[in-house]
Design a protein around this motif. Structure first.
Motif, PDB file in Angstrom:
ATOM      1  N   ALA A   1       0.915  -1.081   0.072  1.00  0.00           N
ATOM      2  CA  ALA A   1      -0.091   0.102  -0.147  1.00  0.00           C
ATOM      3  C   ALA A   1       0.891   1.225   0.083  1.00  0.00           C
ATOM      4  N   THR A   2       0.194   2.343  -0.343  1.00  0.00           N
ATOM      5  CA  THR A   2       1.051   3.467  -0.455  1.00  0.00           C
ATOM      6  C   THR A   2       0.671   4.624   0.436  1.00  0.00           C
ATOM      7  N   THR A   3       0.078   4.305   1.500  1.00  0.00           N
ATOM      8  CA  THR A   3      -0.439   5.284   2.667  1.00  0.00           C
ATOM      9  C   THR A   3       0.911   4.986   3.891  1.00  0.00           C
ATOM     10  N   LEU A   4       0.929   6.407   4.573  1.00  0.00           N
ATOM     11  CA  LEU A   4       2.032   6.252   5.399  1.00  0.00           C
ATOM     12  C   LEU A   4       2.191   5.346   6.543  1.00  0.00           C
ATOM     13  N   GLU A   5       1.029   4.681   7.088  1.00  0.00           N
ATOM     14  CA  GLU A   5       1.267   3.708   8.209  1.00  0.00           C
ATOM     15  C   GLU A   5       2.065   2.587   7.710  1.00  0.00           C
ATOM     16  N   TRP A   6       1.990   2.170   6.656  1.00  0.00           N
ATOM     17  CA  TRP A   6       2.788   1.026   6.275  1.00  0.00           C
ATOM     18  C   TRP A   6       4.189   1.166   6.206  1.00  0.00           C
ATOM     19  N   ALA A   7       4.704   2.458   6.330  1.00  0.00           N
ATOM     20  CA  ALA A   7       6.252   2.896   6.495  1.00  0.00           C
ATOM     21  C   ALA A   7       6.938   2.459   7.720  1.00  0.00           C
ATOM     22  N   THR A   8       6.217   2.305   8.777  1.00  0.00           N
ATOM     23  CA  THR A   8       6.586   1.806   9.990  1.00  0.00           C
ATOM     24  C   THR A   8       6.450   0.540  10.451  1.00  0.00           C
ATOM     25  N   ALA A   9       7.112   0.122  11.346  1.00  0.00           N
ATOM     26  CA  ALA A   9       7.224  -1.238  11.830  1.00  0.00           C
ATOM     27  C   ALA A   9       5.612  -1.934  11.896  1.00  0.00           C
ATOM     28  N   SER A  10       5.181  -3.088  11.976  1.00  0.00           N
ATOM     29  CA  SER A  10       4.112  -3.703  12.437  1.00  0.00           C
ATOM     30  C   SER A  10       4.282  -4.602  13.535  1.00  0.00           C
ATOM     31  N   PRO A  11       3.691  -4.513  14.825  1.00  0.00           N
ATOM     32  CA  PRO A  11       2.977  -3.255  15.242  1.00  0.00           C
ATOM     33  C   PRO A  11       3.776  -2.165  15.233  1.00  0.00           C
ATOM     34  N   PRO A  12       3.221  -0.737  15.237  1.00  0.00           N
ATOM     35  CA  PRO A  12       4.042   0.400  15.257  1.00  0.00           C
ATOM     36  C   PRO A  12       4.436   0.526  16.658  1.00  0.00           C
ATOM     37  N   PRO A  13       5.756   1.022  16.820  1.00  0.00           N
ATOM     38  CA  PRO A  13       6.224   1.390  17.954  1.00  0.00           C
ATOM     39  C   PRO A  13       5.294   2.634  18.669  1.00  0.00           C
ATOM     40  N   SER A  14       5.343   2.898  20.074  1.00  0.00           N
ATOM     41  CA  SER A  14       4.560   3.871  20.685  1.00  0.00           C
ATOM     42  C   SER A  14       4.707   5.092  19.981  1.00  0.00           C
ATOM     43  N   TYR A  15       5.756   5.368  19.303  1.00  0.00           N
ATOM     44  CA  TYR A  15       6.262   6.829  18.816  1.00  0.00           C
ATOM     45  C   TYR A  15       5.887   7.014  17.290  1.00  0.00           C
ATOM     46  N   ASN A  16       5.404   5.878  16.849  1.00  0.00           N
ATOM     47  CA  ASN A  16       5.120   5.649  15.289  1.00  0.00           C
ATOM     48  C   ASN A  16       6.301   5.723  14.441  1.00  0.00           C
ATOM     49  N   PHE A  17       6.942   6.990  14.369  1.00  0.00           N
ATOM     50  CA  PHE A  17       8.045   7.226  13.480  1.00  0.00           C
ATOM     51  C   PHE A  17       9.319   7.939  14.332  1.00  0.00           C
ATOM     52  N   ARG A  18      10.194   7.375  14.109  1.00  0.00           N
ATOM     53  CA  ARG A  18      11.490   8.201  15.044  1.00  0.00           C
ATOM     54  C   ARG A  18      11.752   9.559  14.644  1.00  0.00           C
ATOM     55  N   ARG A  19      11.463   9.782  13.240  1.00  0.00           N
ATOM     56  CA  ARG A  19      11.407  11.254  12.921  1.00  0.00           C
ATOM     57  C   ARG A  19      10.161  11.448  12.195  1.00  0.00           C
ATOM     58  N   ILE A  20       9.662  12.616  11.865  1.00  0.00           N
ATOM     59  CA  ILE A  20       8.392  12.943  11.173  1.00  0.00           C
ATOM     60  C   ILE A  20       8.646  12.878   9.785  1.00  0.00           C
ATOM     61  N   PRO A  21       7.933  12.040   9.047  1.00  0.00           N
ATOM     62  CA  PRO A  21       8.143  11.783   7.542  1.00  0.00           C
ATOM     63  C   PRO A  21       7.746  12.971   6.493  1.00  0.00           C
ATOM     64  N   VAL A  22       8.451  13.030   5.482  1.00  0.00           N
ATOM     65  CA  VAL A  22       7.884  14.276   4.718  1.00  0.00           C
ATOM     66  C   VAL A  22       7.269  13.494   3.429  1.00  0.00           C
ATOM     67  N   VAL A  23       6.059  14.089   3.131  1.00  0.00           N
ATOM     68  CA  VAL A  23       5.150  13.565   2.158  1.00  0.00           C
ATOM     69  C   VAL A  23       5.116  14.477   1.055  1.00  0.00           C
ATOM     70  N   SER A  24       5.331  14.211  -0.165  1.00  0.00           N
ATOM     71  CA  SER A  24       5.407  15.289  -1.160  1.00  0.00           C
ATOM     72  C   SER A  24       4.371  14.961  -2.091  1.00  0.00           C
ATOM     73  N   GLY A  25       3.443  13.984  -1.878  1.00  0.00           N
ATOM     74  CA  GLY A  25       2.394  13.889  -2.877  1.00  0.00           C
ATOM     75  C   GLY A  25       1.147  13.169  -2.312  1.00  0.00           C
ATOM     76  N   ARG A  26      -0.024  12.679  -2.873  1.00  0.00           N
ATOM     77  CA  ARG A  26      -1.223  12.203  -2.381  1.00  0.00           C
ATOM     78  C   ARG A  26      -0.548  10.652  -1.896  1.00  0.00           C
ATOM     79  N   GLU A  27       0.289  10.185  -2.994  1.00  0.00           N
ATOM     80  CA  GLU A  27       0.772   8.778  -2.460  1.00  0.00           C
ATOM     81  C   GLU A  27       1.961   9.014  -1.427  1.00  0.00           C
ATOM     82  N   ALA A  28       2.026   8.583  -0.396  1.00  0.00           N
ATOM     83  CA  ALA A  28       2.947   8.875   0.595  1.00  0.00           C
ATOM     84  C   ALA A  28       4.338   7.892   0.200  1.00  0.00           C
ATOM     85  N   LEU A  29       3.969   6.854  -0.171  1.00  0.00           N
ATOM     86  CA  LEU A  29       5.061   5.658  -0.530  1.00  0.00           C
ATOM     87  C   LEU A  29       5.095   5.359  -2.016  1.00  0.00           C
ATOM     88  N   SER A  30       6.084   5.067  -2.531  1.00  0.00           N
ATOM     89  CA  SER A  30       6.055   4.645  -3.970  1.00  0.00           C
ATOM     90  C   SER A  30       6.597   3.148  -3.836  1.00  0.00           C
TER      91      SER A  30
END
Lengths: 385, 200
Positions: free
Chosen positions: A276-305
């Motif tokens: 999938a191309t939405t942001l939640e799939w860029a972190t581990a499963s299950p996600p850590p309590s802080y979600n991301f170590r650093r805030i991701p930068v999203v440049s379009g409607r599709e967060a991941l390619s």
């Protein structure tokens, strides 16, 4: 305190209550539908391998639904005896909500049409949603007409209609969403085999249970009655409905068994099992309590390619205190690092003080005056840096 | 996935003002909610007026002097209010302190006039529907003056404390000024309804 606004014996008006209830109750069913629209629009692209068709149209249709939903509550009250002109207006507004709903359906169908569907369980539930919800929408347009509604008011036709829109429109998407996000929540996949069984049992069980209710309603079977005399002509279909509900029940049973089994024993899903191309799939499963170590930068409607190994992120936020990034509204350009609140007991006391004020105010209006003092004290304590 | 740093936020300021501040947006949203409340109350007033055989209903219109002097005072208070906002933007702590004391006094003075206003409405809240909506309009606005005065007093104490000299606190002062402008502007249509529609 003498607030009998709805009690005719005290000079109130019961009709006022009915208006108030449905002015709340009708938008409320659209609010139930809103998260479903989001789920379907998020899940669908992952299984057809292409972005959503007509994203902007879909969003505009959603907003239109939200606005229109406040202007059609009187269609629940067509048999109350309101003026004819008013009823005609609410017929028109109720039918017009089919337009934004239709736009949404067309966008999802076009997404399916233009993509290459992979028929996994979440997509099956999305397809079940489309079929069922469209049928519920069609009967919705029918009951928006005053003469038709007068005929089927308080019969099983209405029961069939709202189960088609609510189970079709909210429960099917929810089931799709649970199968879809389960690996993100637990790190494990739900069984595809049990998922298919549960889908087909729930889908067929649902339609076998609720479709005959349209016929029962047209045959005049009233709702809100716990039993019917056996010599009345509805007995056979009614029994069929009851038996079909068992199929529906079996489907849900398998669904819950699937959840319980997969929770510990499901196959490992990895970070992004659906591609999938939405942001939640860029972190581990299950996600850590802080979600991301650093805030991701999203440049379009599709967060991941597809095939991308790196996640673009922001660095430079402090790690020794909670900091948020404030950005511009439209372009999301970073503007400031704002400190986030630290742990505090004041919100709790503010909630206690507010509850005391409101409960106390049932008994005396002076509670609003005296009760506001502790509320003010707790809010100041909360605000104080 | 591996992190790839594309943006460095370490150079950003610790607080933005105006649209760069979350509390500015919160104040804006609050004004929107409260403004809707005022609009609904005015709609009720106009609705009752359209139904009533005479308006004001079985009562003389409210006396003008208290409401009008309060209106003039509120309009005059906008000038120092805007100045305090500017000083906060310039982070001038001394002037902001003086300005907050002035704005506290300019918040308490209308409350005194408001007390007289309630006594010159010439009707009680439970006499009839006209009395109810009149007290509703005036009570609703009084709550807004009162909450802003409390807010201003707390901010004044804060700015006189050692915690005052901080970009975020200056932002709070700016938001408080913004809100007082709203309290003044929201009063004008209410004043028109209560005192002048009743004299048409």
């Amino acid at each position: 305190m003498g607030t009998h606004f709805y009690n005719p014996a005290e000079g109130g008006d019961a009709l006022l209550w009915q208006h108030l209830f449905w002015f709340f109750g009708h938008p409320e069913v659209y609010i139930i539908f809103l998260p479903a629209v989001g789920m379907v629009s998020t899940i669908l692209p992952a299984f057809v391998g292409r972005p959503l068709f007509g994203y902007m149209l879909l969003v505009m249709a959603l907003i239109t639904t939200g606005v229109l939903s406040f202007g059609l509550w009187v269609h629940h009250m067509f048999t109350v005896g309101l003026p004819r002109l008013g009823e005609s207006f609410f017929t028109a507004s109720s039918m017009s909500i089919a337009l934004p709903a239709g736009v949404q359906i067309v966008c999802w169908l076009a997404t399916l049409w233009a993509g290459k569907p992979v028929y996994k369980t979440p997509l099956l539930f999305v397809l079940g949603f489309i079929v069922t919800f469209v049928m519920g929408g069609l009967t919705g347009v029918m009951v928006a007409s005053v003469p038709f509604d007068t005929q089927v008011h308080d019969t099983y036709f209405v029961v069939a209609h709202f189960h088609y829109v609510l189970i079709g429109g909210a429960v099917f998407p929810l089931l799709a969403a649970i199968h879809y996000w389960f690996p993100k929540i637990t790190g494990r996949m739900m069984s595809e085999r049990l998922g298919r069984w549960s889908f087909w049992l729930i889908f067929s069980g649902f339609h076998l249970t609720f479709f005959p209710m349209h016929l029962l309603g047209l045959l005049g079977m009233p709702r809100r009655i716990y039993t019917y005399q056996p010599e009345l002509p509805w007995a056979g279909l009614n029994l069929f409905v009851s038996l079909s509900a068992l199929i529906l029940f079996a489907g849900f049973l398998i669904f819950f068994v699937n959840i319980l089994r997969s929770w510990n024993d499901g196959l490992p899903g990895g970070d992004n099992p659906w591609g999938a191309t939405t942001l939640e799939w860029a972190t581990a499963s299950p996600p850590p309590s802080y979600n991301f170590r650093r805030i991701p930068v999203v440049s379009g409607r599709e967060a991941l390619s597809a095939g991308e190994e790196d996640l673009p992120v922001v660095a430079g936020l402090r790690t020794d205190r909670r900091e948020l990034l404030v950005t511009s509204v439209v372009e999301a350009l970073p503007q400031a690092r704002e400190s986030s609140t630290s742990d505090s007991v004041w919100p709790f006391w503010a909630a206690v003080a507010t509850s005391v004020l409101f409960i106390w105010s049932i008994f005396t209006p002076w509670a609003v005056v005296w009760g506001s003092i502790p509320v003010a004290v707790t809010l100041v304590g909360w605000f104080w840096p | 996935m591996r992190d790839r740093v594309v943006l460095d936020a370490s150079g950003l300021p610790l607080h933005g003002s105006g649209a760069e501040s979350p509390t500015w947006w919160a104040t804006l949203a609050f004004m929107l909610i409260e403004g809707t409340g005022f609009a609904l109350a005015i709609a009720v007033y106009l609705y009752l007026m359209s139904l009533a055989p005479e308006w004001p209903l079985q009562a003389p219109p409210p006396d003008l002097w208290a409401g009008t002097s309060l209106t003039l005072l509120l309009i005059a208070s906008v000038v120092p209010n805007i100045l305090v906002g500017r000083w906060a933007q310039q982070r001038n702590l001394r002037r902001v302190r003086i300005g907050l004391v002035v704005m506290t006094l300019l918040g308490i003075a209308p409350l005194i006039l408001r007390a007289f206003e309630f006594t010159t409405l010439n009707i009680r809240w439970d006499d009839n529907a006209y009395g109810s909506i009149l007290w509703m309009l005036l009570g609703l606005h009084t709550t807004h003056i009162l909450t802003d005065v409390v807010d201003t007093v707390v901010l004044a104490c804060l700015m006189f404390s050692r915690l005052g000299d901080n970009t975020r606190r200056f932002g709070d002062v700016e938001d408080n000024c913004l809100y007082w402008n709203f309290v003044v502007v929201a009063w004008l249509p209410l004043y028109g309804c209560i005192y002048w529609l009743a004299r048409l």
